[in-house]
Motif scaffolding. Structure first.
Motif, PDB file in Angstrom:
ATOM      1  N   ALA A  79     -11.914  20.147  31.024  1.00 21.81           N
ATOM      2  CA  ALA A  79     -11.014  19.857  32.157  1.00 21.81           C
ATOM      3  C   ALA A  79     -10.260  21.131  32.545  1.00 21.81           C
ATOM      4  O   ALA A  79     -10.075  21.415  33.739  1.00 21.81           O
ATOM      5  N   LYS A 123     -11.273  24.276  31.889  1.00 22.85           N
ATOM      6  CA  LYS A 123     -12.198  25.320  32.341  1.00 22.85           C
ATOM      7  C   LYS A 123     -12.734  25.034  33.743  1.00 22.85           C
ATOM      8  O   LYS A 123     -12.730  25.885  34.622  1.00 22.85           O
ATOM      9  N   TYR A 124     -13.229  23.798  33.919  1.00 25.06           N
ATOM     10  CA  TYR A 124     -13.910  23.492  35.189  1.00 25.06           C
ATOM     11  C   TYR A 124     -12.967  22.902  36.241  1.00 25.06           C
ATOM     12  O   TYR A 124     -13.316  22.870  37.420  1.00 25.06           O
ATOM     13  N   ASP A 147     -23.932  24.107  36.547  1.00 26.72           N
ATOM     14  CA  ASP A 147     -24.112  25.463  37.059  1.00 26.72           C
ATOM     15  C   ASP A 147     -24.063  26.426  35.858  1.00 26.72           C
ATOM     16  O   ASP A 147     -23.016  26.599  35.227  1.00 26.72           O
ATOM     17  N   SER A 153     -20.805  27.947  33.682  1.00 30.58           N
ATOM     18  CA  SER A 153     -20.664  27.581  32.271  1.00 30.58           C
ATOM     19  C   SER A 153     -20.582  28.836  31.399  1.00 30.58           C
ATOM     20  O   SER A 153     -19.727  28.944  30.523  1.00 30.58           O
ATOM     21  N   GLY A 202     -19.146  28.638  27.975  1.00 28.77           N
ATOM     22  CA  GLY A 202     -19.758  27.358  27.590  1.00 28.77           C
ATOM     23  C   GLY A 202     -21.087  27.571  26.887  1.00 28.77           C
ATOM     24  O   GLY A 202     -21.751  28.602  27.073  1.00 28.77           O
ATOM     25  N   THR A 203     -21.461  26.593  26.063  1.00 25.87           N
ATOM     26  CA  THR A 203     -22.761  26.669  25.381  1.00 25.87           C
ATOM     27  C   THR A 203     -23.720  25.611  25.914  1.00 25.87           C
ATOM     28  O   THR A 203     -24.908  25.630  25.607  1.00 25.87           O
ATOM     29  N   GLY A 204     -23.191  24.653  26.660  1.00 24.94           N
ATOM     30  CA  GLY A 204     -24.035  23.550  27.146  1.00 24.94           C
ATOM     31  C   GLY A 204     -24.241  22.466  26.090  1.00 24.94           C
ATOM     32  O   GLY A 204     -25.036  21.553  26.276  1.00 24.94           O
ATOM     33  N   LEU A 205     -23.487  22.583  24.984  1.00 26.20           N
ATOM     34  CA  LEU A 205     -23.666  21.592  23.913  1.00 26.20           C
ATOM     35  C   LEU A 205     -22.440  20.688  23.717  1.00 26.20           C
ATOM     36  O   LEU A 205     -22.507  19.697  22.992  1.00 26.20           O
ATOM     37  N   ALA A 230     -12.703  15.134  38.090  1.00 24.59           N
ATOM     38  CA  ALA A 230     -13.559  14.308  37.229  1.00 24.59           C
ATOM     39  C   ALA A 230     -12.694  13.616  36.189  1.00 24.59           C
ATOM     40  O   ALA A 230     -11.700  14.182  35.721  1.00 24.59           O
ATOM     41  N   PHE A 242     -13.104  11.621  32.525  1.00 25.36           N
ATOM     42  CA  PHE A 242     -13.941  11.232  31.371  1.00 25.36           C
ATOM     43  C   PHE A 242     -13.136  10.229  30.551  1.00 25.36           C
ATOM     44  O   PHE A 242     -12.066  10.575  30.045  1.00 25.36           O
TER      45      PHE A 242
HETATM   46  P1  ADP Z   1     -20.457  23.670  28.436  1.00 25.33           P
HETATM   47  O1  ADP Z   1     -20.433  24.319  27.122  1.00 25.33           O
HETATM   48  O2  ADP Z   1     -21.349  24.338  29.419  1.00 25.33           O
HETATM   49  O3  ADP Z   1     -19.092  23.414  28.980  1.00 25.33           O
HETATM   50  P2  ADP Z   1     -20.663  20.820  28.163  1.00 25.33           P
HETATM   51  O4  ADP Z   1     -21.715  20.032  27.482  1.00 25.33           O
HETATM   52  O5  ADP Z   1     -19.276  20.701  27.650  1.00 25.33           O
HETATM   53  O6  ADP Z   1     -21.176  22.298  28.146  1.00 25.33           O
HETATM   54  O7  ADP Z   1     -20.667  20.411  29.681  1.00 25.33           O
HETATM   55  C1  ADP Z   1     -21.898  20.384  30.378  1.00 25.33           C
HETATM   56  C2  ADP Z   1     -21.684  20.732  31.829  1.00 25.33           C
HETATM   57  O8  ADP Z   1     -20.952  19.687  32.467  1.00 25.33           O
HETATM   58  C3  ADP Z   1     -20.865  21.967  32.072  1.00 25.33           C
HETATM   59  O9  ADP Z   1     -21.669  23.117  32.041  1.00 25.33           O
HETATM   60  C4  ADP Z   1     -20.303  21.719  33.448  1.00 25.33           C
HETATM   61  O10 ADP Z   1     -21.262  22.109  34.412  1.00 25.33           O
HETATM   62  C5  ADP Z   1     -20.165  20.204  33.519  1.00 25.33           C
HETATM   63  N1  ADP Z   1     -18.782  19.714  33.295  1.00 25.33           N
HETATM   64  C6  ADP Z   1     -18.252  19.269  32.153  1.00 25.33           C
HETATM   65  N2  ADP Z   1     -16.982  18.872  32.307  1.00 25.33           N
HETATM   66  C7  ADP Z   1     -16.675  19.090  33.630  1.00 25.33           C
HETATM   67  C8  ADP Z   1     -15.519  18.886  34.429  1.00 25.33           C
HETATM   68  N3  ADP Z   1     -14.381  18.391  33.931  1.00 25.33           N
HETATM   69  N4  ADP Z   1     -15.597  19.205  35.742  1.00 25.33           N
HETATM   70  C9  ADP Z   1     -16.734  19.686  36.280  1.00 25.33           C
HETATM   71  N5  ADP Z   1     -17.875  19.908  35.566  1.00 25.33           N
HETATM   72  C10 ADP Z   1     -17.829  19.617  34.263  1.00 25.33           C
END
Ligand code: ADP
Length: 421
Positions: free
Chosen positions: A322, A324-325, A374, A378, A383-386, A412, A414
């Motif tokens: 939250a 970061k993005y 994107d 990330s 970010g690691t995507g995990l 967003a 969650f």
């Molecule tokens: P990462 O390490 O890339 O943050 P995550 O598994 O935590 O990997 O999240 C996967 C992807 O989901 C992120 O790369 C981002 O694109 C998207 N994402 C996650 N949380 C948010 C958010 N709060 N707002 C917008 N995009 C998000």
């Protein structure tokens, strides 16, 4: 010294047990001895008889266990004779088809009907399964070239399935054959996922490694005497090693979660306290991102069954994302509410940001390993995507679920729904 237990006596394998089994022979021998000595030398035949009976007792008495096994064997054999092929086929969970020398169906079990539809007796198998390798398999067993054979067979409709099909002849001189289909689709899917995962992880590690290796080359060559360039390159190299370290930490986190069999039962987690610690630990990131973290916690105790460290990791990942993005939104709201909406009461934790949000088509895939909306954003955000796949894993272990609501331009949210009891 050996001890004879009740079990030994029942199984009839030890010497005392065998003597017990032969007790009637022994009694007869004893009676013969008594007769010989009680009634004088005229009964001299009784002594050899006693000796004979003693030998018979020791060497001819069959252990009871052996007799029971033989009896069971007779019963089993009689049961098997009565067992019909249809009953046997029905007891097999995999699709099974019995066919004759003309490769026409004699019988198909219910699983074969479900898997392949119409399977009435008389149907020609080569017409049903037209793949040339299936024809070859049928030919090889029907012709008697081999007693049994197997192959991998792909069925495309109604859904794609991979089977390991084995064909063999049944019994001696029955002129019948059997086809058994073992569904391998799930195992193949898991193999493919594992291969994809390894490919993705290797790619993620190779990218920073290639960058580090490139900078080392530059530092040893053209930038050898350039102090400013050296400083800049070393900084980049340090960032790349941190990136690799983060990735390895996340990979280890995932594998540890997979290794842990189940959650310890009985432990409860105070969500209020856990969320406060998460917010505290991320306050430097929130401050650097110019974000205000707002709280809206329900009154009273907010505890749920679970593992405190794992739930900490869930909320840390969500709040970090939250920040970061959703940085552009200027604030993040963390709320906790009790809910009775589902079949069981839950405690719902929502972490909501007011950033750019996530387009609808990405939401179903966002918890997949290495899935990013994107990649560049990330990576820029370390970010690691995990992260979300770790979150999903932990929530599954907690019998909890996560819902994601988002609209482009509207941030967003969650929400984690944790069982209250
Ligand atoms: P990462 O390490 O890339 O943050 P995550 O598994 O935590 O990997 O999240 C996967 C992807 O989901 C992120 O790369 C981002 O694109 C998207 N994402 C996650 N949380 C948010 C958010 N709060 N707002 C917008 N995009 C998000």
């Amino acid at each position: 010294m050996s001890d004879v237990t009740g079990e030994d006596r029942r199984s009839g394998t030890s010497l005392p047990a065998r003597l017990w089994e032969a007790r009637w022979y022994l009694l007869a021998g004893l009676a013969a001895v008594l007769v010989a000595y009680g009634f004088g030398p005229g009964r001299a035949w009784a002594l050899p008889l006693a000796v004979l009976l003693l030998f018979a007792a020791l060497f001819s008495a069959k252990p009871r266990a052996v007799r029971i096994a033989e009896k069971a064997g007779e019963v089993d054999a009689a049961g098997l004779q009565r067992l019909s092929g249809e009953y046997l086929a029905a007891a097999v969970a995999d699709p099974l088809i019995i066919f004759d020398r003309n490769t026409t169906v004699v019988h198909a079990n219910a699983a074969a009907f479900v898997a392949f539809g119409g399977m009435s007796p008389g149907l020609s198998l080569p017409l049903k399964f037209r793949a040339p390798e299936m024809q070859a398999l049928l030919d090889s067993v029907v012709s008697g070239r081999v007693a049994s054979d197997a192959l991998d067979y792909l069925e495309k409709l109604p859904v794609e399935r991979v089977y390991r099909v084995s064909a063999s002849s049944v019994g001696h001189g029955t002129e019948l054959f059997v086809l058994v289909f073992k569904d391998q689709s799930e195992a193949r899917r898991i193999d493919r996922m594992r291969a994809d995962f390894i490919a993705n992880a290797s790619h993620e590690l190779r990218t920073p490694l290639a960058s580090i290796s490139g900078f080392i080359e530059t530092l040893r060559g053209p930038a050898r005497n350039d102090a400013a360039a050296r400083e800049q390159f070393l900084q980049i190299m340090q960032n790349q090693t941190s990136r690799m370290a983060r990735l390895i930490d996340d990979l280890l986190s995932l594998s540890r979660l997979e290794m842990k069999p189940y959650l310890k039962s009985g432990a409860r987690v105070d969500l209020r306290q856990t969320l406060e610690s998460v917010i505290d630990s991320l306050s430097p990131l929130a401050r650097d991102s110019n974000l205000v973290v707002e709280r809206d916690f329900a009154e009273g105790p907010l505890d749920v069954p679970g593992d405190r460290d794992e739930l900490f990791q869930v909320f840390e990942n969500l709040l970090e994302n939250a920040c970061k993005y959703g940085q552009a939104g200027g604030r993040v709201a963390v709320s906790v509410a009790r809910s009775q909406a589902g079949p069981e009461p839950t405690v719902d934790v929502t972490i909501r940001d007011f950033g750019p949000g996530i387009a609808e088509e990405h939401i179903p895939r966002i918890t997949e390993r290495f899935y990013r909306v994107d990649v560049e954003t990330s990576r820029a955000q370390k970010g690691t995507g995990l992260g979300l796949s770790i979150v999903k894993h932990i929530l599954t272990r907690h019998h909890a679920r996560m819902s994601i609501r988002s609209e482009l331009g509207n941030g967003a949210a969650f929400t984690v729904h944790l069982p209250a009891n």
